[in-house]
Write a protein that holds these residues in place. Structure first.
Motif, PDB file in Angstrom:
ATOM      1  N   UNK A  61       0.884  -1.053   0.023  1.00  0.00           N
ATOM      2  CA  UNK A  61       0.051   0.014   0.035  1.00  0.00           C
ATOM      3  C   UNK A  61       0.730   1.343  -0.109  1.00  0.00           C
ATOM      4  N   UNK A  62       1.783   1.305   0.794  1.00  0.00           N
ATOM      5  CA  UNK A  62       2.700   2.565   0.856  1.00  0.00           C
ATOM      6  C   UNK A  62       3.571   2.725  -0.531  1.00  0.00           C
ATOM      7  N   UNK A  63       3.988   1.810  -1.172  1.00  0.00           N
ATOM      8  CA  UNK A  63       4.487   2.146  -2.332  1.00  0.00           C
ATOM      9  C   UNK A  63       3.467   2.500  -3.324  1.00  0.00           C
ATOM     10  N   UNK A  64       2.325   1.906  -3.395  1.00  0.00           N
ATOM     11  CA  UNK A  64       1.194   2.424  -4.419  1.00  0.00           C
ATOM     12  C   UNK A  64       0.776   3.888  -3.986  1.00  0.00           C
ATOM     13  N   UNK A  65       0.727   4.073  -3.011  1.00  0.00           N
ATOM     14  CA  UNK A  65       0.226   5.402  -2.442  1.00  0.00           C
ATOM     15  C   UNK A  65       1.346   6.454  -2.869  1.00  0.00           C
ATOM     16  N   UNK A  66       2.581   6.226  -2.619  1.00  0.00           N
ATOM     17  CA  UNK A  66       3.796   6.957  -3.205  1.00  0.00           C
ATOM     18  C   UNK A  66       3.702   7.169  -4.619  1.00  0.00           C
ATOM     19  N   UNK A  67       3.394   6.117  -5.392  1.00  0.00           N
ATOM     20  CA  UNK A  67       3.338   6.434  -6.987  1.00  0.00           C
ATOM     21  C   UNK A  67       1.979   6.979  -7.049  1.00  0.00           C
ATOM     22  N   UNK A  68       0.805   7.074  -6.300  1.00  0.00           N
ATOM     23  CA  UNK A  68      -0.163   8.102  -6.906  1.00  0.00           C
ATOM     24  C   UNK A  68       0.000   9.227  -6.400  1.00  0.00           C
ATOM     25  N   UNK A  69       0.621   9.402  -5.558  1.00  0.00           N
ATOM     26  CA  UNK A  69       1.131  11.004  -4.848  1.00  0.00           C
ATOM     27  C   UNK A  69       2.215  11.668  -5.879  1.00  0.00           C
ATOM     28  N   UNK A  70       2.849  10.701  -6.491  1.00  0.00           N
ATOM     29  CA  UNK A  70       4.067  11.316  -7.326  1.00  0.00           C
ATOM     30  C   UNK A  70       3.282  11.666  -8.721  1.00  0.00           C
ATOM     31  N   UNK A  71       2.402  10.935  -8.990  1.00  0.00           N
ATOM     32  CA  UNK A  71       1.442  11.452 -10.197  1.00  0.00           C
ATOM     33  C   UNK A  71       0.848  12.733 -10.079  1.00  0.00           C
ATOM     34  N   UNK A  72       0.278  12.908  -8.838  1.00  0.00           N
ATOM     35  CA  UNK A  72      -0.200  14.255  -8.419  1.00  0.00           C
ATOM     36  C   UNK A  72       0.689  15.288  -8.527  1.00  0.00           C
ATOM     37  N   UNK A  73       2.048  14.950  -7.924  1.00  0.00           N
ATOM     38  CA  UNK A  73       3.046  15.976  -8.179  1.00  0.00           C
ATOM     39  C   UNK A  73       3.544  16.288  -9.441  1.00  0.00           C
ATOM     40  N   UNK A  74       3.412  15.295 -10.134  1.00  0.00           N
ATOM     41  CA  UNK A  74       3.822  15.387 -11.503  1.00  0.00           C
ATOM     42  C   UNK A  74       2.687  16.329 -12.509  1.00  0.00           C
ATOM     43  N   UNK A  75       1.776  16.685 -11.856  1.00  0.00           N
ATOM     44  CA  UNK A  75       0.733  17.392 -12.540  1.00  0.00           C
ATOM     45  C   UNK A  75      -0.053  16.798 -13.499  1.00  0.00           C
ATOM     46  N   UNK A  76      -0.483  15.599 -13.315  1.00  0.00           N
ATOM     47  CA  UNK A  76      -1.097  14.939 -14.439  1.00  0.00           C
ATOM     48  C   UNK A  76      -2.537  14.684 -13.952  1.00  0.00           C
ATOM     49  N   UNK A  77      -2.940  15.446 -12.807  1.00  0.00           N
ATOM     50  CA  UNK A  77      -4.433  15.218 -12.603  1.00  0.00           C
ATOM     51  C   UNK A  77      -5.078  16.476 -13.264  1.00  0.00           C
ATOM     52  N   UNK A  78      -5.826  15.994 -14.090  1.00  0.00           N
ATOM     53  CA  UNK A  78      -6.611  17.060 -14.988  1.00  0.00           C
ATOM     54  C   UNK A  78      -8.252  17.254 -14.624  1.00  0.00           C
ATOM     55  N   UNK A  79      -8.485  18.554 -14.472  1.00  0.00           N
ATOM     56  CA  UNK A  79      -9.626  19.016 -13.955  1.00  0.00           C
ATOM     57  C   UNK A  79     -10.356  19.559 -15.022  1.00  0.00           C
ATOM     58  N   UNK A  80     -11.570  19.920 -14.918  1.00  0.00           N
ATOM     59  CA  UNK A  80     -12.488  20.531 -16.032  1.00  0.00           C
ATOM     60  C   UNK A  80     -13.221  21.682 -15.456  1.00  0.00           C
ATOM     61  N   UNK A  81     -14.007  22.369 -16.237  1.00  0.00           N
ATOM     62  CA  UNK A  81     -14.750  23.494 -15.678  1.00  0.00           C
ATOM     63  C   UNK A  81     -15.524  23.222 -14.618  1.00  0.00           C
ATOM     64  N   UNK A  82     -16.397  21.890 -14.547  1.00  0.00           N
ATOM     65  CA  UNK A  82     -17.177  21.706 -13.638  1.00  0.00           C
ATOM     66  C   UNK A  82     -16.476  21.307 -12.600  1.00  0.00           C
ATOM     67  N   UNK A  83     -15.397  20.703 -12.504  1.00  0.00           N
ATOM     68  CA  UNK A  83     -14.725  20.024 -11.181  1.00  0.00           C
ATOM     69  C   UNK A  83     -13.183  20.540 -11.443  1.00  0.00           C
ATOM     70  N   UNK A  84     -12.865  21.771 -11.279  1.00  0.00           N
ATOM     71  CA  UNK A  84     -11.643  22.174 -11.063  1.00  0.00           C
ATOM     72  C   UNK A  84     -10.658  21.654  -9.949  1.00  0.00           C
ATOM     73  N   UNK A  85      -9.454  21.306 -10.513  1.00  0.00           N
ATOM     74  CA  UNK A  85      -8.464  21.000  -9.527  1.00  0.00           C
ATOM     75  C   UNK A  85      -8.452  21.547  -8.433  1.00  0.00           C
ATOM     76  N   UNK A  86      -7.870  21.068  -7.385  1.00  0.00           N
ATOM     77  CA  UNK A  86      -7.440  22.069  -6.189  1.00  0.00           C
ATOM     78  C   UNK A  86      -5.818  22.274  -6.161  1.00  0.00           C
ATOM     79  N   UNK A  87      -5.343  22.528  -4.903  1.00  0.00           N
ATOM     80  CA  UNK A  87      -4.045  22.936  -4.735  1.00  0.00           C
ATOM     81  C   UNK A  87      -3.502  21.348  -4.737  1.00  0.00           C
ATOM     82  N   UNK A  88      -2.137  21.406  -4.694  1.00  0.00           N
ATOM     83  CA  UNK A  88      -1.204  20.091  -4.765  1.00  0.00           C
ATOM     84  C   UNK A  88      -1.503  19.516  -3.300  1.00  0.00           C
ATOM     85  N   UNK A  89      -1.704  20.085  -2.344  1.00  0.00           N
ATOM     86  CA  UNK A  89      -1.812  19.241  -1.094  1.00  0.00           C
ATOM     87  C   UNK A  89      -3.530  18.610  -1.336  1.00  0.00           C
ATOM     88  N   UNK A  90      -4.559  19.170  -1.816  1.00  0.00           N
ATOM     89  CA  UNK A  90      -5.622  18.578  -2.178  1.00  0.00           C
ATOM     90  C   UNK A  90      -5.473  17.342  -3.102  1.00  0.00           C
TER      91      UNK A  90
END
Length: 933
Positions: A645-674
């Motif tokens: 679990x810890x490795x997979x969580x780290x992968x997911x958070x690194x994907x977030x740090x890489x700026x790959x979480x795309x938002x849209x007009x209806x659901x804009x992405x929040x801050x990096x912590x979010x």
């Protein structure tokens, strides 16, 4: 012979001529000069004297005929009577009519305006000798003594006889094909030049040595003589007469004019055509032959000694030479050859042109700087250039400023040739004409496209930083980014180089791109990321360098086939990031790049295949609209991967740090912590679901209790009733799914498993939105009912087991004992039944299932008493692990001994649910929120 008539004399002269008895012929002409007039004798010689007769035998006769006085021969011969002596006068006249004497002048001479009878005769006789014997030396022997008699004969011999003699006997004696003088005279323009130079052009080994010689000794005489001959055309017709003026006197000498440059233009055009096919051969002619002023006439002498030779006047030579020099410059723009040998020979040809114009030695000047050494090109000259000047049929035009041998044109051409040599060293050869088009008339887009090809070739070839340093300097030269005109205006571009319109920043970024792709990271950093101590301004803006580096890193990343950072494209991207990260410590792009590489590297250790059996590649991460879905694929394709679990969580958070979480007009992405919080929750939920899919309920329970139910400081209250935002949707659904889990079936359900499910459902109640509370409570109530029924059943079974044990241990079981009476047995049975009813009623009262309204009333009561909220209950439940009340006998003993002092686990869960309702649906019934400790 006193009785001989005119007819007999003619017949006798023809008989002497036909038997080649020149002495007898000479004598009879001397004796009957009033009958055998000079022109009549010449016609007899043309018609009956054998062509193989040695010309020196009748040179004296022809000279005397030309002078009008035929003397007696030195050696007298006896008169020989022939059959014509016995003929009557009438018969002799009839035979004279059948002689058919040839005319002296042929049609060519009449058309060319030759009115000298002797010249007409000699030219005609020379053609006869060549036609019948093929021996051009006999014809030369015939004409040699009479060269001073007239200019037409000189011109004809220079134009036709001399070239053929040199071609067939001197230069190429083994030449297999010959042509007659008559046929050769019919050739004109390019056809004649092709014939004369066919051997020189076809000799690949010796062509460079023979082409200039043939131009000087064959083509030059032909052009000079032929052009002069054609200028003597008359404007009136002359009738052939037996009585002519004095032989050797020209009646049309005053009509001789200066030669037209048409024939020399044919030579220039032929050289231009040769340049397009074999420039090295044409270059040999331009380098070693000086043009119309350089003609080898052999024994005929030079034009300075005889101004009539060739019909050229000295004042016209300079004009023809200038046209020839223009052809030399035009040849440089005609060839499509790009070899270094052709470029160097082009420079030698241009140097020859410069000598004609009195320019300094260009070969001693640095080619790259030749344009601006002495003076710059004038704006008027550059503005006057047209793309039409590079067309083949315009290169020899007298108005072509690109090829007219002026100082500006020579310097511009030299600059083009220097740039071509640089392009050749860059392994991108290009002809001078194409480079001229690119430099002068192409747009920035066209120049940029060509420069990209050059840089692409360098990327495939260059491996060391030294080569890149040299390459960059050469591109600077070809773009003249450091060029300054005499005016000193900075930034003024050099139009004589191929990439002058390309912005410096654009090609510098492309060169930086190439350095990075070939692994020259340190040199690229040294060149484009200078430290403050180097005291020099950066070549590119920091933002441009940063964007270029990140773009290249992502490009090599996308081309990788393996996600491991020690191999392939990902390794290159990681090295690029590591090298330049220290130069951009605050760069968000480099932070995102590093996080992406770390996530990719971690994912490379898991088995992952996409749809249709396509293997996973790093580019799929950036191409995914939802990159976290790849973690779900890992969990579904890799058994037991949910345990990491810890490795997979780290992968997911690194994907977030890489700026790959795309938002849209209806659901804009929040801050990096979010985003990191969302990634952690989603990965937790996916691991819980994967554990349940692999029937590992204990691991799922552990993740829910330890990862989800723990109080968190990174949550924010939602807009309704203190509920968290919708991002918690995955967490409560995972808990809800685990609460519904029942792998063992109802017959083998344990109290411990039911307790765990109820505890998980309490977590789901805390996290779920208000609209889903009823569904969770329904499942929770079902679990509680099942728990109560199972607890009662186990209690009854244990009591029954105890009763049976008591009966087995009664007195009847001992030897000598007495069996109880029937009354005693009935009383014992009634007491046992009453005891069971009492225990069942008490258990029913204590363990009665709580309905939804009971829970609501409990929630209201909890609100009145400031009941503990769920977080405190959950935290207390985790910190104070209480023994399970339904885990068997030990659990009941703990309850019986603990009494009311220890809260049962069931009561704790109920309180938790009540507190959850108080905080979850309290707003429905208007209750105030519970106070937090």
């Amino acid at each position: 012979m006193d009785g001989s008539t005119r007819a007999h004399i003619l017949l006798k002269a023809t008989r002497f001529a036909s038997t080649a008895d020149v002495t007898a012929l000479h004598l009879i002409i001397h004796q009957h000069s009033e009958t055998l007039l000079p022109e009549l004798v010449l016609r007899i010689i043309l018609t009956y004297l054998p062509e193989s007769t040695d010309p020196p035998n009748y040179h004296d006769l022809i000279l005397q005929l030309a002078n009008g006085q035929v003397n007696a021969p030195q050696h007298s011969v006896p008169q020989i009577n022939g059959p014509d002596q016995n003929l009557s006068d009438h018969e002799a006249r009839l035979q004279v009519r059948r002689l058919h004497l040839l005319p002296i002048a042929e049609q060519q001479e009449i058309q060319n305006g030759c009115d000298n009878v002797l010249e007409q005769f000699l030219v005609h006789r020379a053609r006869q000798i060549d036609t019948e014997t093929g021996d051009l030396f006999l014809a030369q022997q015939l004409l040699q003594p009479f060269l001073t008699e007239g200019s037409y004969l000189q011109s004809w011999m220079i134009a036709y006889l001399l070239p053929l003699i040199r071609l067939n006997y001197e230069y190429y004696p083994d030449r297999g094909t010959n042509i007659s003088l008559s046929d050769f005279e019919k050739l004109e323009g390019h056809a004649a030049i092709d014939f004369l130079l066919a051997e020189a052009v076809s000799n690949t080994d010796e062509a460079l040595l023979d082409i200039s010689r043939d131009m000087k000794g064959i083509v030059g005489p032909w052009v000079s003589g032929n052009s002069a001959t054609k200028r003597r055309k008359t404007n009136h017709n002359r009738s052939m007469e037996l009585e002519v003026p004095r032989i050797g006197q020209s009646q049309n000498a005053e009509n001789e004019t200066v030669t037209s440059p048409k024939e020399w233009s044919d030579v220039n055009e032929w050289l231009l055509e040769l340049s397009s096919q074999s420039f090295l051969q044409a270059a040999d002619a331009f380098e070693k032959w000086d043009g119309p002023g350089d003609v080898d006439l052999g024994e005929l002498g030079s034009k300075e000694d005889n101004p009539h030779v060739g019909g050229l006047h000295q004042q016209n030579i300079s004009q023809l030479t200038r046209s020839y020099v223009q052809a030399a410059m035009a040849a440089i723009y005609t060839t499509n050859e790009t070899s270094i040998a052709v470029l160097e020979r082009s420079q030698y040809v241009l140097q020859k042109v410069a000598q004609h114009e009195g320019l300094p030695n260009l070969l001693g000047v640095d080619g790259a700087l030749a344009l601006g050494v002495d003076e710059r090109l004038s704006t008027e000259f550059l503005d006057g250039l047209s793309e039409a000047y590079l067309l083949h049929n315009s290169l020899l035009s007298s108005s072509n400023q690109l090829t007219i041998p002026t100082k500006s044109a020579v310097r511009l051409t030299w600059s083009f040739l220097s740039s071509c040599k640089i392009m050749h060293r860059l392994h991108h050869p290009i002809s001078c004409r194409v480079l001229a088009e690119l430099s002068l008339f192409r747009s920035e887009k066209d120049q940029w496209a060509e420069l990209r090809k050059v840089i692409s070739g360098a990327v495939a070839r260059i491996k060391s930083y030294k080569e890149w340093s040299t390459f960059r300097f050469q591109i600077q030269t070809l773009s003249s980014s450091n060029f300054r005109q005499d005016s000193g205006t900075p930034g003024e571009k050099n139009p004589a180089v191929p990439f002058s319109r390309v912005p410096t920043a654009e090609w510098e970024k492309e060169v930086l791109n190439g350095m990075l792709r070939t692994g020259c990271y340190d040199f690229a950093a040294e060149t484009y990321c200078p430290r403050g101590s180097m005291h020099r301004s950066p070549i590119l803006d920091n933002n441009e360098v940063e964007n270029a580096i990140v773009k290249v890193a992502l490009s090599v990343y996308d081309g990788a086939s393996n996600g491991n950072k020690s191999r392939g494209g990902v390794q290159k991207a990681y090295k690029i990031c590591s090298t330049f990260k220290e130069h951009f410590p605050q760069s968000k792009s480099f932070q995102q790049l590093e996080a992406l590489i770390l996530a990719t590297h971690a994912m490379s250790f898991y088995s992952l295949t996409l749809e249709h059996g396509v293997p996973f590649q790093p580019v799929n991460i950036r191409a995914q609209k939802d990159p976290l879905s790849l973690i779900g694929k890992i969990l579904s394709q890799t058994p037991k991967s949910y345990t990491k679990l810890d490795d997979l969580v780290e992968i997911g958070q690194n994907l977030g740090r890489a700026g790959l979480f795309q938002g849209d007009r209806e659901s804009p992405i929040g801050s990096l912590d979010d985003q990191l919080l969302v990634a952690r929750r989603r990965v937790n939920a996916m691991c819980i679901e994967a554990a349940l899919a692999e029937h590992d309920f204990d691991t799922a329970y552990s993740y829910i209790i330890n990862r989800i139910s723990q109080p968190s400081t990174d949550t924010a209250p939602g807009p309704e009733g203190g509920q968290e935002d919708d991002e918690n949707d995955t967490s409560w659904r995972a808990a809800y799914l685990a609460g519904q889990y029942n792998l063992d079936g109802r017959k083998s359900v344990s109290l411990r498993r039911l307790e765990q499910r109820m505890e998980i459902l309490s977590v789901a109640l805390f996290l779920a939105p208000s609209a889903n509370l009823a569904d969770i409570l329904s499942v929770w109530q079902s679990c509680e009912e099942e728990y109560t029924a199972l607890l009662a059943k186990e209690t009854a079974d244990e009591d029954q087991w105890d009763s049976k044990g008591d009966q087995r241990l009664s007195a009847t079981s001992f030897p000598g004992g007495f069996a109880p009476s029937l009354r005693e047995q009935d009383r014992a049975a009634n007491e046992s039944a009453a005891k069971l009813r009492s225990q069942g009623a008490r258990a029913s009262h204590e363990e009665a299932p709580m309905g939804l309204f009971d829970v609501a009333r409990g929630a209201a009561a909890a609100l009145g008493r400031n009941a503990f909220p769920l977080r405190e209950a959950a935290q207390g439940g985790m910190q104070g692990k209480v023994a399970s009340p339904g885990g068997g006998r030990g659990g009941r003993e703990a309850e019986s001994h603990g009494g009311e002092e220890r809260t049962r686990k069931r009561d704790m869960v109920a309180n938790a649910v009540t507190g959850g309702l108080a905080s979850g649906i309290g707003w429905v019934i208007g209750a105030p929120p519970p106070a937090k400790s």
